[in-house]
Every structure is written in structure tokens, then in C-alpha cells.
Design a protein around this motif. Structure first.
Motif, mmCIF file in Angstrom:
data_model
loop_
_atom_site.group_PDB
_atom_site.id
_atom_site.type_symbol
_atom_site.label_atom_id
_atom_site.label_comp_id
_atom_site.label_asym_id
_atom_site.label_seq_id
_atom_site.Cartn_x
_atom_site.Cartn_y
_atom_site.Cartn_z
ATOM 1 N N ALA A 98 -12.794 2.930 -10.929
ATOM 2 C CA ALA A 98 -13.750 3.882 -11.491
ATOM 3 C C ALA A 98 -15.106 3.230 -11.713
ATOM 4 N N VAL A 101 -14.599 9.717 -17.922
ATOM 5 C CA VAL A 101 -13.164 9.638 -17.635
ATOM 6 C C VAL A 101 -12.400 10.097 -18.869
ATOM 7 N N GLU A 106 -11.290 12.067 -13.714
ATOM 8 C CA GLU A 106 -12.675 11.601 -13.573
ATOM 9 C C GLU A 106 -13.592 12.799 -13.347
#
Length: 348
Positions: free
Chosen positions: A261, A274, A293
Motif C-alpha cells: 500500500a 486504508v 483501500e
């Protein structure tokens, strides 16, 4: 307690295999002397009297239990029992005596001062020539120290098995790291291996600090949260305790999700965020973790980068025997992880 042959009870039974006429005549007195002088604690009780009282106890028995002769003679042997004495063993003794048969068992008894000792008890009924029960002969051996040694050996054996199990688990995870880490560049490959082994080492340290007990899932997740955009991460879920064997694989999975991420997903851009949520699964001990996400790169780009699919799938599917589902939706990537037998209820 009998001090001489005159006070000895008349014991009957099969004659000795070898004895002189005088020896046969004196066998009762000799039996009493033998019981008295042997180093093994011994008692004789009379089941013909109410409550089967002790009628003879040797000095070794008195020394073992701490009682005097006056405190022992005329009492049933149950005065040696206490809070920790097994009711099952007591029932077994009672049954053996009713059936007039030999009995042997280890039982927790108590001395006069209240101290406990493990007693290897042997009971043997004594019958006359007509088969009538006359006495019950009992011998005792203090096996407390022997049991401590046996328990220590058993504990060491369990510890060795646990160490072996943990070592094999760690080696399996390390093997997965090496097998699943991919890069065409040696430097990047080495860096990826080092980072993942460092995660494994940190999880190992965490387990050691906790005495290899369960660790909360939230603690594992927060341990992997580092970087400049952690304020973009929201965590939610009940307190779940991860079993020790699952801590390291889960730590690697969370690390991989965070790393991907930060490098390629929602945490790689200022506006991304997130959400991580978890809950118990439908089966006892199972878990479900959802990683969502928002605001990351557009969906067409993400599949080309991969998001650590091999590493995450390897830890979940091979190490934890679970399942991973991933999906691209309008707001970004959504990953659902499930695994059986991973969690225990949080302590009250």
C-alpha cells in the motif's frame, strides 16, 4: 504399636517356603518383629472391627507421617487423606477392600504437620486357612521426589517437542520468504529478504516477551504500521488473541499489505486511505480480516504491480491453511483473509 511378640496380632496365611519347626512356631512373633524393624513404612488394619482400624504400625510409618503410635492405633487410614487426595483413588481402594483383593496405587497423602507427599500404597488382604479375611497389610513408599523427577522429565520432553515445533514453523516461514520473494535485481531481492526476515525476527521477539502466549491481532497490525502516512489507516474490530504459531505468518502478511500500500497502493498518495477490520469467523477459532483501500492508483495499474500476491497467499494458504479473496472495486483494492484455528477468545 507393638513392642514385643506378646502384643503382635496373630497373622495367618501360607507357611514360609523354608522354616524350622521352631521358626514355624514363632512365625507370628517374627512377623511382628520384621514389620517393626523394616525401613519400609507398614501398617496392619483389622477389617473385622468397625471402620477397619489400624492395629499395628511400624516406626517407619510413624516417622513418615509424623504421628505417634497413640494417634494412629485404632484409627482408619483415611486420616492421611486431604483436600488434594483423588476421590477416584479413594473409591478404587474402597472397591478393592470390598472385593478382598490386592491393590496398588499412588495417592496424595498428608502428614500430621499438613505437608503433602505422594504415597505408593500397596494393600494386601490376609486370610486364614478357611479363607476368612483377618487383616489388611499395607505398605507405603514416599515417591514425592521420584514424581518430581518424572514430572521434570515430562516437562523437558514437552519443551523439547515445543522447541522443535517452533523451529520447524520458523524454518517453514523462512523457506516461504525465500521461495516467494521475487526480483530480477540481486540488490532488490536481498533487500526484500532482509526486510521480511526482520519482520519475522520482530515477531519472534514479541512472542518471546509474551512467553510464547497469544498476542492480540491489533498489536500485530500496529507493529507493522510505519511510515509517513499512518494517519491514513483506520483499525476496527474486537479484541482477538492470535495463537503463538500464527503470529509470525500473520505479521508477514500485514507487513506485505502495508508495504504494497505504501509503495503502490492507497498509502502511496496523499489522499488515499486504508480501513482494516476484523472479526471472528463462522467456525470457532477462525478469523476474517478485511483490508480496504480507498483513493489509491486506478485499478488497471494495480494488477500489473501484483500487491505481493504470492507472499500473502503463501502465508495464508500454506502456513495458516486459510483463504484469500481479492477484488478491485470502484474505490480501490479490497482483500479478505480467512483462516481456521487462529484465534482464541480474549482473556476476561
Amino acid at each position: 504399636m507393638a513392642d514385643d511378640a506378646q502384643h503382635a496380632p496373630t497373622l495367618h496365611g501360607d507357611p514360609p517356603a523354608a522354616a524350622s519347626p521352631q521358626g514355624l512356631a514363632d512365625r507370628n512373633a517374627l512377623a511382628a518383629v520384621a514389620v517393626e524393624r523394616t525401613r519400609m513404612p507398614m501398617v496392619v488394619s483389622d477389617p473385622r472391627q468397625p471402620d477397619n482400624p489400624i492395629v499395628l504400625a511400624n516406626r517407619a510409618f510413624l516417622e513418615l507421617t509424623g504421628y505417634s503410635a497413640d494417634e494412629v492405633i485404632g484409627r482408619n487410614c483415611r486420616f492421611l487423606q486431604g483436600e488434594g487426595t483423588s476421590a477416584e483413588t479413594i473409591d478404587a481402594i474402597r472397591t478393592a477392600m470390598l472385593e478382598e483383593r490386592d491393590f496398588e496405587a499412588e495417592i496424595l497423602n498428608y502428614r500430621k504437620d499438613g505437608s503433602a507427599f505422594w504415597n505408593r500404597l500397596n494393600l494386601s488382604p490376609v486370610h486364614d486357612e478357611a479363607g476368612q479375611l483377618l487383616y489388611v497389610f499395607g505398605s507405603q513408599i514416599d515417591v514425592t521426589e521420584l514424581r518430581k523427577v518424572q514430572e521434570l522429565e515430562a516437562s523437558e520432553h514437552r519443551l523439547l517437542k515445543e522447541v522443535d515445533h517452533r523451529a520447524l514453523n520458523v524454518l517453514a516461514v523462512v523457506g516461504g520468504i525465500v521461495r516467494l520473494s521475487r526480483s530480477d535485481e540481486p540488490v532488490r531481492y536481498a533487500r526484500a529478504i532482509q526486510q521480511r526476515v526482520a519482520v519475522l525476527a520482530n515477531a519472534h521477539t514479541l512472542l518471546a516477551e509474551r512467553g510464547w502466549q497469544e498476542v492480540s491481532l491489533e498489536h500485530i497490525i500496529r507493529q507493522q504500521m510505519n511510515g509517513p502516512r499512518l494517519e491514513q489507516v483506520a483499525l476496527s474490530g474486537p479484541e482477538l488473541m492470535v495463537s503463538a504459531i500464527a503470529v509470525q505468518p500473520l505479521a508477514l502478511v500485514i507487513h506485505e499489505l502495508v508495504d504494497n500500500a505504501q509503495n503502490h497502493g492507497a498509502l502511496s498518495v496523499p489522499g488515499g486511505r486504508v480501513e482494516v477490520s476484523w472479526d471472528r469467523g463462522s467456525e470457532y477459532g477462525a478469523f476474517e480480516l478485511i483490508w480496504r483501500e480507498f483513493g489509491g492508483p486506478t485499478p488497471p495499474l494495480a494488477p500489473q504491480i501484483g500487491f505481493g500476491t504470492a507472499m500473502i497467499a503463501g502465508m495464508i494458504e500454506r502456513q495458516l491453511r486459510g483463504r484469500i479473496d481479492r477484488d478491485w472495486v470502484d474505490h480501490g483494492l479490497c482483500i479478505k483473509l480467512t483462516a481456521p484455528g487462529t484465534f482464541e477468545p480474549a482473556p476476561a
